[in-house]
Write an enzyme that holds these catalytic residues in place. Structure first.
Site, PDB file in Angstrom:
ATOM      1  N   CYS A  69       2.303  11.054   7.532  1.00 50.60           N
ATOM      2  CA  CYS A  69       3.595  11.366   6.911  1.00 50.60           C
ATOM      3  C   CYS A  69       4.575  11.982   7.901  1.00 50.60           C
ATOM      4  CB  CYS A  69       3.393  12.301   5.721  1.00 50.60           C
ATOM      5  SG  CYS A  69       2.222  11.617   4.549  1.00 50.60           S
ATOM      6  N   HIS A  71       8.180   9.250  -1.941  1.00 45.49           N
ATOM      7  CA  HIS A  71       7.755   9.533  -0.569  1.00 45.49           C
ATOM      8  C   HIS A  71       7.079   8.310   0.056  1.00 45.49           C
ATOM      9  CE1 HIS A  71       5.713  11.217   2.818  1.00 45.49           C
ATOM     10  NE2 HIS A  71       4.567  11.424   2.215  1.00 45.49           N
ATOM     11  N   CYS A 105       4.322  18.021   6.294  1.00 47.17           N
ATOM     12  CA  CYS A 105       2.867  18.051   6.420  1.00 47.17           C
ATOM     13  C   CYS A 105       2.349  16.621   6.482  1.00 47.17           C
ATOM     14  CB  CYS A 105       2.246  18.792   5.245  1.00 47.17           C
ATOM     15  SG  CYS A 105       2.730  18.118   3.642  1.00 47.17           S
TER      16      CYS A 105
END
Lengths: 289, 427
Positions: B92, B382, B413
């Site tokens: 990510c 996301h 994160c």
């Protein structure tokens, strides 16, 4: 000239069946073989055509286009195809649809068409003209957003017949001598895949056996797929207002490995072509802007 | 060799609306979405035919045929084909890491302009051949005689036809990211109520950002979507309270409402030296000041999988002599509401700050009104590789509105116990 508004697109499979029956040497009841010479009759109109994103994605994947905000340059042909078939298989149409050869195709896009835009499609046949190799039937297609003409196509179909040495036909510059830019490997089932997306189930594209029945040694690639695949090579390099004309030369027998060739030299446009490994021409094309 | 370091300007961000998994982008590939996004950025900033220094980006879920995803996407855009490109991947953190690469190259004078980008599809996901079948096929490829090949056929078993589908699971623990975060939530005592509040804020802030036109030049419509599909402007605590726990068992506090859904989308950010920006008539929105990554041992030391940013941020702000409270805006990626809240709690906790960070005093609390004021991942969704670009584009624009010299902190994160953080400064 009458405008006929259709509530929904005709089913191309039914039209192909009609084309098949029309090609039979014996008259079929209800599908009179009486063919008049006049095709410059009806304009078929289909309004409120929304882009089916699933079909668009499948078409894009098959032709090599990127799925962007605007539809590919050759896309509106796909929703209009059923209307074109309806004209070609109309009992009043002078020639049987089977046996007509798509020899050239010119598209003009006046501006990019967003996937979200709703189109009105109009399709009609123009008067038949003499061609050096027989008689030519231009099929015209227009796509409008509201009243604005955004896209138009002229597909010339040839009924091969008596030679007319006096007749002339528009030509596209030969792609011989253009630089090879890509190599395409076309699978044996390409025709079936394209038919499933575009609705063009002409048997010459589907299987070696059905193609052989109509005089081809193997199934042949759809001309419009070949044109679309070539323009996918140029996607991103063309402006929003653009014209592209192609002439279909020798059919591509599937499976095949062919070369895409290009000439980027000139300011006014781009020449391109699809040629066999031995350089025999399959398609000559020219983009103007 | 260039010995001076240049300021790196952020000139603008662009993204397509984020879609939920198997939503409107179900048939769009990573390359489709990335090309569209890059072209929208090109057209917004008049970069047609421009040869940029480099385009850097990536996707987390990537088919093997997409080995050169960013370069292939660039070739489909109106950028000059002389624009080089490369793929990066840090789960990510991919999008933010891409921006760090571009920023560093600009800072060192290796390039004058570049685009950082990222994309992910969870719908058009790469499905692999079953691992046993893959081994068999490779052996068949190595076989020299027909006898050997026939012998290999006898090893074929029906189970080998089952494909390998990518799973959201940590390879070394076998736990999903949600399972890991449920442990973190329990350890830090993060309540369901607090998580739901953060989720509602995320939706409301994002909806307000759309309403006031903030997103107009940051988002370009795609395939029928004009706003993020996940966005629920009418989200409320009452509605979220009705959801059943998704992670952490029947007593768990994490639900589908306070965890980000799997999503599809792409984003891109234009960055350049100040000279290049001026030469192209483009006004910097913000400057990319610095960045810091960190990693934790989530396998053996039982640290929170998604808490690495808690370690990265102190290193980053110390380097600039800043305190945690010295920022005008905080963009903390909301993988899960619980992970955001646990990170904030860690910075406030004297024991964590003393024992884990080695600090005499905690970093302290941040002003909640400054946290994700234009919405976060819980509202927007996301798409893994696209989140970094969304954060940078939105924060740069927001800092520009707040004025020159304002400071923003980005914290993302990532899987594998990693974290990527950065400081931007308004221009």
């Amino acid at each position: 000239m009458a405008e006929i508004e259709l509530g929904a697109a005709p089913n191309p499979l039914g039209l192909i069946a009609r084309a098949g029956l029309g090609a039979l040497p014996v008259p079929v009841p209800g599908l009179s073989a009486r063919r008049s010479a006049d095709v410059s009759g009806d304009v078929l109109v289909l309004e409120r055509v929304d882009t089916d994103l699933g079909t668009l994605a499948a078409f894009s994947r098959l032709c090599g286009y990127t799925l962007e905000r605007a539809v590919p340059l050759t896309w509106p042909h796909i929703p209009a195809f059923a209307l074109q078939m309806a004209i070609l298989t109309d009992p009043r149409f002078p020639f049987p649809a089977v046996g007509l050869v798509h020899i050239s195709n010119a598209i003009t896009q006046h501006r990019p068409i967003l996937t979200s835009e709703r189109l009105t499609l109009r399709v009609w046949a123009e008067p038949i003209v003499d061609h050096p190799r027989g008689r030519a039937v231009p099929i015209r297609t227009e796509a409008r957003v509201g009243d604005e003409l955004v896209w138009e196509e002229t597909a010339i179909n040839l009924r091969i017949g008596r030679r007319n040495d006096a007749a002339t036909a528009p030509e596209v510059a030969s792609s011989e001598g253009y630089a090879p830019a890509a190599r395409w490997r076309l699978p044996a089932d390409l025709g079936r895949r394209y038919a499933a997306v575009a609705g063009d189930y002409n048997p010459i594209h589907l299987h070696p056996l059905s193609a052989r029945a109509l005089g081809f040694p193997r199934a042949i690639a759809h001309g419009f797929w070949t044109k679309s695949r070539a323009l996918a090579q140029l996607q991103g390099r063309l402006p929003g207002a653009v014209g592209v004309e192609v002439a279909f030369k020798r059919p591509i027998l599937l499976p095949a490995t062919v070369r895409y060739v290009e000439s980027l030299g000139e300011d006014a446009g781009i020449g391109f072509g699809v040629r066999a490994i031995d350089n025999a021409p399959h398609l000559d094309g020219y983009v103007t802007y | 060799m260039n010995s001076s370091v240049r300021r790196v300007a952020i000139l603008g961000g662009m993204r397509i609306p984020f879609a939920r998994q198997d939503g409107p982008y179900a048939k769009a590939s990573n390359q489709d979405m990335l090309t569209t996004t890059l072209d929208a950025l090109v057209s917004r900033y008049g970069l047609e035919g421009e040869a940029l220094g480099e385009v850097v980006g990536g996707a987390v879920l990537k088919h093997s045929r997409d080995f050169n995803l960013v370069r292939e996407s660039v070739l489909g855009t109106k950028l000059s084909p002389a624009t080089s490109a490369m793929d990066v991947q840090q789960a990510c953190g991919t999008g933010l890491e891409a921006a760090i690469v571009v920023a560093n190259k600009i800072a060192l004078g290796q390039i004058d302009s570049g685009i950082a980008c990222g994309v992910d599809t969870t719908s058009d996901a790469p499905i692999g051949v079953n691992e046993d079948l893959r081994a068999l096929l490779l052996d068949a490829n190595r076989a020299k005689t027909n006898q050997q090949r026939v012998a290999l056929l006898t090893r074929l078993r029906p189970h080998m036809l089952l494909p390998e589908i990518p799973r959201n699971v940590e390879p070394r623990t076998g736990l999903s990211m949600g399972d890991h975060t449920a442990i973190t939530a329990r350890e830090w005592g993060i309540t369901r109520q607090a998580q739901d509040e953060l989720a509602v804020d995320s939706h409301h802030h994002l909806a307000a950002a759309y309403e006031r036109g903030f997103q107009d030049d940051l988002v370009t419509p795609y395939l029928g979507l004009e706003r993020d599909q996940n966005l629920r402007p009418d989200s409320s605590l009452e509605k979220l309270a009705r959801l059943k726990p998704a992670f952490g068992g029947p007593e768990g506090t994490m639900t589908a409402g306070n965890s980000t859904p799997l999503s599809d989308g792409a984003s891109a950010v234009l960055m350049a030296s100040e000279e290049w920006a001026a030469a192209h008539g483009l006004e910097p929105l913000a400057f990319f000041v610095d960045a810091q990554t960190a990693a934790v041992d989530h396998v053996h030391a039982r640290e929170g999988l998604l808490l690495a940013p808690a370690y990265a941020v102190p290193k980053l702000i110390d380097r600039h002599g800043l305190a945690l409270g010295d920022f005008d805006q905080y963009e903390i990626h909301e993988a899960f509401a619980a992970q955001v809240l646990a990170t904030l709690r860690a910075w406030e906790d004297p024991v964590f700050c003393k024992e884990r960070l080695g600090r005499d005093a905690p970093l302290g609390a941040i002003e909640r009104a400054k946290l994700n004021p234009n919405g976060g991942s819980l509202g927007a969704g996301h798409p893994f590789g696209a989140t970094g670009g969304r954060l940078i584009g939105a924060l740069a624009k927001s800092l520009h509105e707040k004025g020159a010299g304002t400071r923003g902190l980005i914290s993302v994160c990532a899987a594998g116990g990693e974290g990527v953080t950065a400081i931007l400064e308004g221009a």
